[in-house]
Design an enzyme around this catalytic site. Structure first.
Site, PDB file in Angstrom:
ATOM      1  N   GLY A 109       2.644  -5.771   8.871  1.00 63.63           N
ATOM      2  CA  GLY A 109       2.147  -6.937   8.089  1.00 63.63           C
ATOM      3  C   GLY A 109       0.664  -7.111   7.877  1.00 63.63           C
ATOM      4  N   GLU A 110       0.267  -8.110   6.991  1.00 66.86           N
ATOM      5  CA  GLU A 110      -1.136  -8.304   6.647  1.00 66.86           C
ATOM      6  C   GLU A 110      -1.421  -9.874   7.156  1.00 66.86           C
ATOM      7  OE1 GLU A 110      -3.691  -7.271   5.467  1.00 66.86           O
ATOM      8  OE2 GLU A 110      -4.643  -9.282   5.425  1.00 66.86           O
ATOM      9  N   CYS A 137       1.084  -1.137   0.020  1.00 67.00           N
ATOM     10  CA  CYS A 137      -0.025  -0.103   0.094  1.00 67.00           C
ATOM     11  C   CYS A 137       0.852   1.128  -0.087  1.00 67.00           C
ATOM     12  CB  CYS A 137      -1.047  -0.073   1.292  1.00 67.00           C
ATOM     13  SG  CYS A 137      -1.768  -1.385   1.125  1.00 67.00           S
ATOM     14  N   ASN A 189      -1.218   9.411   8.448  1.00 72.77           N
ATOM     15  CA  ASN A 189       0.053   9.648   9.101  1.00 72.77           C
ATOM     16  C   ASN A 189       1.150   9.737   8.207  1.00 72.77           C
ATOM     17  OD1 ASN A 189      -1.425   9.479  11.834  1.00 72.77           O
ATOM     18  ND2 ASN A 189      -1.367   7.134  11.543  1.00 72.77           N
ATOM     19  N   CYS A 244       1.732   3.421   3.407  1.00 74.00           N
ATOM     20  CA  CYS A 244       2.256   2.603   4.420  1.00 74.00           C
ATOM     21  C   CYS A 244       3.628   2.444   4.559  1.00 74.00           C
ATOM     22  CB  CYS A 244       1.386   1.273   4.410  1.00 74.00           C
ATOM     23  SG  CYS A 244       1.733   0.166   5.800  1.00 74.00           S
ATOM     24  N   SER A 264      -7.516  -6.419  11.303  1.00 80.34           N
ATOM     25  CA  SER A 264      -7.583  -5.953  10.092  1.00 80.34           C
ATOM     26  C   SER A 264      -6.763  -6.188   8.872  1.00 80.34           C
ATOM     27  CB  SER A 264      -6.729  -4.311  10.501  1.00 80.34           C
ATOM     28  OG  SER A 264      -6.890  -3.431   9.402  1.00 80.34           O
ATOM     29  N   SER A 288      -9.673  -2.852   5.310  1.00 82.68           N
ATOM     30  CA  SER A 288      -9.224  -1.547   4.848  1.00 82.68           C
ATOM     31  C   SER A 288      -9.764  -1.180   3.291  1.00 82.68           C
ATOM     32  CB  SER A 288      -7.600  -1.471   4.766  1.00 82.68           C
ATOM     33  OG  SER A 288      -7.247  -1.703   5.953  1.00 82.68           O
ATOM     34  N   LEU A 289     -10.417  -0.224   3.198  1.00 87.45           N
ATOM     35  CA  LEU A 289     -11.059   0.161   1.834  1.00 87.45           C
ATOM     36  C   LEU A 289     -10.355   1.301   1.149  1.00 87.45           C
ATOM     37  CD1 LEU A 289     -13.679  -0.879   0.576  1.00 87.45           C
ATOM     38  CD2 LEU A 289     -15.167   0.900   1.877  1.00 87.45           C
ATOM     39  N   HIS A 290     -10.427   2.424   1.607  1.00 86.35           N
ATOM     40  CA  HIS A 290      -9.687   3.628   1.157  1.00 86.35           C
ATOM     41  C   HIS A 290      -9.958   4.275  -0.311  1.00 86.35           C
ATOM     42  CE1 HIS A 290      -7.143   2.524   4.557  1.00 86.35           C
ATOM     43  NE2 HIS A 290      -6.573   1.643   3.915  1.00 86.35           N
TER      44      HIS A 290
HETATM   45  N1  SAH Z   1      -2.288  -5.036   6.833  1.00 90.74           N
HETATM   46  C1  SAH Z   1      -3.596  -4.877   7.723  1.00 90.74           C
HETATM   47  C2  SAH Z   1      -3.263  -3.998   9.029  1.00 90.74           C
HETATM   48  C3  SAH Z   1      -2.215  -3.257   9.313  1.00 90.74           C
HETATM   49  S1  SAH Z   1      -2.338  -1.413   8.718  1.00 90.74           S
HETATM   50  C4  SAH Z   1      -4.201  -3.649   6.848  1.00 90.74           C
HETATM   51  O1  SAH Z   1      -4.022  -3.113   5.993  1.00 90.74           O
HETATM   52  O2  SAH Z   1      -5.507  -3.705   7.156  1.00 90.74           O
HETATM   53  C5  SAH Z   1      -3.522  -0.730   9.862  1.00 90.74           C
HETATM   54  C6  SAH Z   1      -4.491   0.199   9.346  1.00 90.74           C
HETATM   55  O3  SAH Z   1      -3.500   1.582   8.881  1.00 90.74           O
HETATM   56  C7  SAH Z   1      -4.882   0.015   7.670  1.00 90.74           C
HETATM   57  O4  SAH Z   1      -6.302   0.139   7.666  1.00 90.74           O
HETATM   58  C8  SAH Z   1      -4.072   0.620   6.881  1.00 90.74           C
HETATM   59  O5  SAH Z   1      -4.557   1.233   5.506  1.00 90.74           O
HETATM   60  C9  SAH Z   1      -3.794   1.871   7.649  1.00 90.74           C
HETATM   61  N2  SAH Z   1      -2.573   2.713   7.377  1.00 90.74           N
HETATM   62  C10 SAH Z   1      -1.580   2.455   6.629  1.00 90.74           C
HETATM   63  N3  SAH Z   1      -0.669   3.394   6.599  1.00 90.74           N
HETATM   64  C11 SAH Z   1      -1.430   4.351   7.038  1.00 90.74           C
HETATM   65  C12 SAH Z   1      -0.949   5.863   7.177  1.00 90.74           C
HETATM   66  N4  SAH Z   1       0.367   6.367   6.738  1.00 90.74           N
HETATM   67  N5  SAH Z   1      -1.811   6.688   7.769  1.00 90.74           N
HETATM   68  C13 SAH Z   1      -3.028   6.320   8.076  1.00 90.74           C
HETATM   69  N6  SAH Z   1      -3.316   5.052   7.841  1.00 90.74           N
HETATM   70  C14 SAH Z   1      -2.664   3.836   7.453  1.00 90.74           C
HETATM   71 FE1  SF4 Z   2       0.733  -1.582   5.191  1.00 91.97          FE
HETATM   72 FE2  SF4 Z   2      -1.492  -3.220   5.691  1.00 91.97          FE
HETATM   73 FE3  SF4 Z   2      -1.046  -2.492   3.520  1.00 91.97          FE
HETATM   74 FE4  SF4 Z   2       0.577  -4.129   4.411  1.00 91.97          FE
HETATM   75  S1  SF4 Z   2      -1.524  -4.278   3.997  1.00 91.97           S
HETATM   76  S2  SF4 Z   2       1.207  -2.501   3.150  1.00 91.97           S
HETATM   77  S3  SF4 Z   2       0.664  -3.408   6.691  1.00 91.97           S
HETATM   78  S4  SF4 Z   2      -1.411  -0.960   5.137  1.00 91.97           S
END
Ligand code: SAH
Ligand code: SF4
Length: 363
Positions: A181-182, A119, A312, A122, A213, A236-238
């Site tokens: 991690g996922e 992503c 963030n 992240c 998550s 996580s939708l976004h």
């Molecule tokens: N891998 C899983 C769980 C870890 S991340 C997932 O992606 O759901 C937890 C949450 O933080 C997810 O919803 C992810 O999309 C969000 N996230 C990742 N990077 C971010 C950032 N820089 N600012 C805000 N949220 C973020």
């Molecule tokens: Fe980050 Fe979750 Fe995407 Fe992995 S799956 S890159 S931990 S937001």
């Protein structure tokens, strides 16, 4: 060549019992050993004096106790968040976060060293994938946080109205699998860890106090639904269209939005349980009123809640977080579709412990 020892923390209580019986010892010793580790936090064989010497010697020769030494510890300026950099046995590093909210402490736990999902916003995704964590390495993170809570000389929890002076010895009650991690990419180890964490003869976490998550691993969501695991699920939708989502979450190409929505509806129907959708709010990217309406149309009729997370900062992504007013407007539009939502409290940003900020140089 000697075979490497199995890892104690990878074992469920039942697996430990069977192992001990196979060694020719009484299951009573297995129960005592389990209690030493999970109730008394013994992290060394010498701390288990009541085990018969012959049994202890056998256990020590067969089993290793996972320990994840703290390589670094940082505290946020507001005192609400602590981040631990923990060393894995192969010298890779992971991060675990302890967050204090009014009335509760939550541990944010990692399921992998790095992440393969990429992503764009992240930090964990930006560092790439190193390896899955074992069940024991996931459990050990929770044990670490629980130990910190137990040893704290005052309450780490700010109990509104109950004043200071709560006795030491809090217990960990909430876990979010939202660290590095996922989790559904490491399904078996994560579920074994959940089983161990919820064991009533151990840490005794409630399944309703655990939230997993996922980025949207469709087969994993269906498997969770079929197995009837009663933990909370966050997805996580976004993005509310396939193209917009895939621009932020590359694995959407593998598991497209319509397949994801099918899996989510399946989960809600099978589990009779709501899904929390996460939406990272990025200014000018996915925070417009039109996009809020698109989310509303997409999720309308589902038992769902939307958790909005203002972006963030991470080094690899230049976007800015949505401001308070625009976030409120987004929420208001969701409400017209009957969708409850929250804006996540920002915690630990100054120590890079917020959502999506966890990363280690040597993963
Ligand atoms: N891998 C899983 C769980 C870890 S991340 C997932 O992606 O759901 C937890 C949450 O933080 C997810 O919803 C992810 O999309 C969000 N996230 C990742 N990077 C971010 C950032 N820089 N600012 C805000 N949220 C973020
Ligand atoms: Fe980050 Fe979750 Fe995407 Fe992995 S799956 S890159 S931990 S937001």
């Amino acid at each position: 060549m000697t075979t490497p020892r199995a890892n104690f923390h990878d074992l469920t209580r039942e697996a430990l019992r069977q192992l001990v019986v196979r060694w020719g010892f009484s299951p009573v010793h297995a129960a005592r050993l389990w209690a030493y580790v999970y109730l008394e936090h013994a992290d060394h064989w010498a701390l288990m004096p009541e085990l018969p010497a012959r049994f202890r010697a056998k256990a020590e020769s067969e089993l290793a106790l996972t320990s994840l030494p703290v390589a670094a510890e940082t505290h946020s300026r507001d005192g609400f968040t602590r981040k631990y950099l923990l060393a894995l046995p192969d010298d890779r590093r992971i991060e675990t976060v302890l967050m204090r909210f009014t009335g509760r402490v939550t541990a944010c736990i990692s399921s992998q060293a790095g992440c393969a999902m990429g992503c764009v916003f992240c930090a964990t995704g930006q560092m790439g994938f190193a390896r899955h964590l074992t069940a024991g390495e996931i459990v050990a993170q929770a044990l670490h946080v629980n130990r910190v809570l137990r040893q704290a000389t005052g309450s780490l929890i700010d109990y509104q109205g109950s004043g200071p002076g709560r006795p030491p010895g809090e217990r960990l009650r909430n876990i979010v699998l939202m660290g590095m991690g996922e989790p559904l990419h490491n399904y078996d180890a994560v579920m074994t860890a959940v089983e161990i964490l919820c064991d009533t003869a151990g840490l005794s976490l409630g399944t309703k106090q655990i939230t997993l998550s996922t980025v949207g691993v469709v087969p994993g969501i269906r498997r969770l639904a079929d197995e009837g695991r009663p933990i909370h699920l966050a997805v996580s939708l976004h993005g509310a269209t396939q193209a917009e989502r895939a621009a932020l979450v590359p694995v959407a190409k593998k598991w497209p939005l319509d397949e994801l929505m099918d899996a989510c509806r399946y989960y809600i129907a099978r589990q009779q349980r709501r899904i929390f959708y996460e939406w990272t709010l990025i200014e000018g990217k996915n925070d417009t009123p039109e996009q809020a309406h698109a989310v509303g149309r997409l999720l309308h009729g589902q038992d769902a809640q939307v958790n909005l997370i203002p972006l963030n900062p991470t080094t690899g992504y230049a976007g800015a977080p949505t401001g308070r007013e625009a976030a409120k407007q987004f929420q208001q539009i969701l409400r017209t579709y009957g969708l409850p939502s929250t804006v996540r409290q920002r915690r630990g940003i100054d120590i890079a412990a917020g959502c999506g900020q966890l990363a280690t140089l040597r993963s």
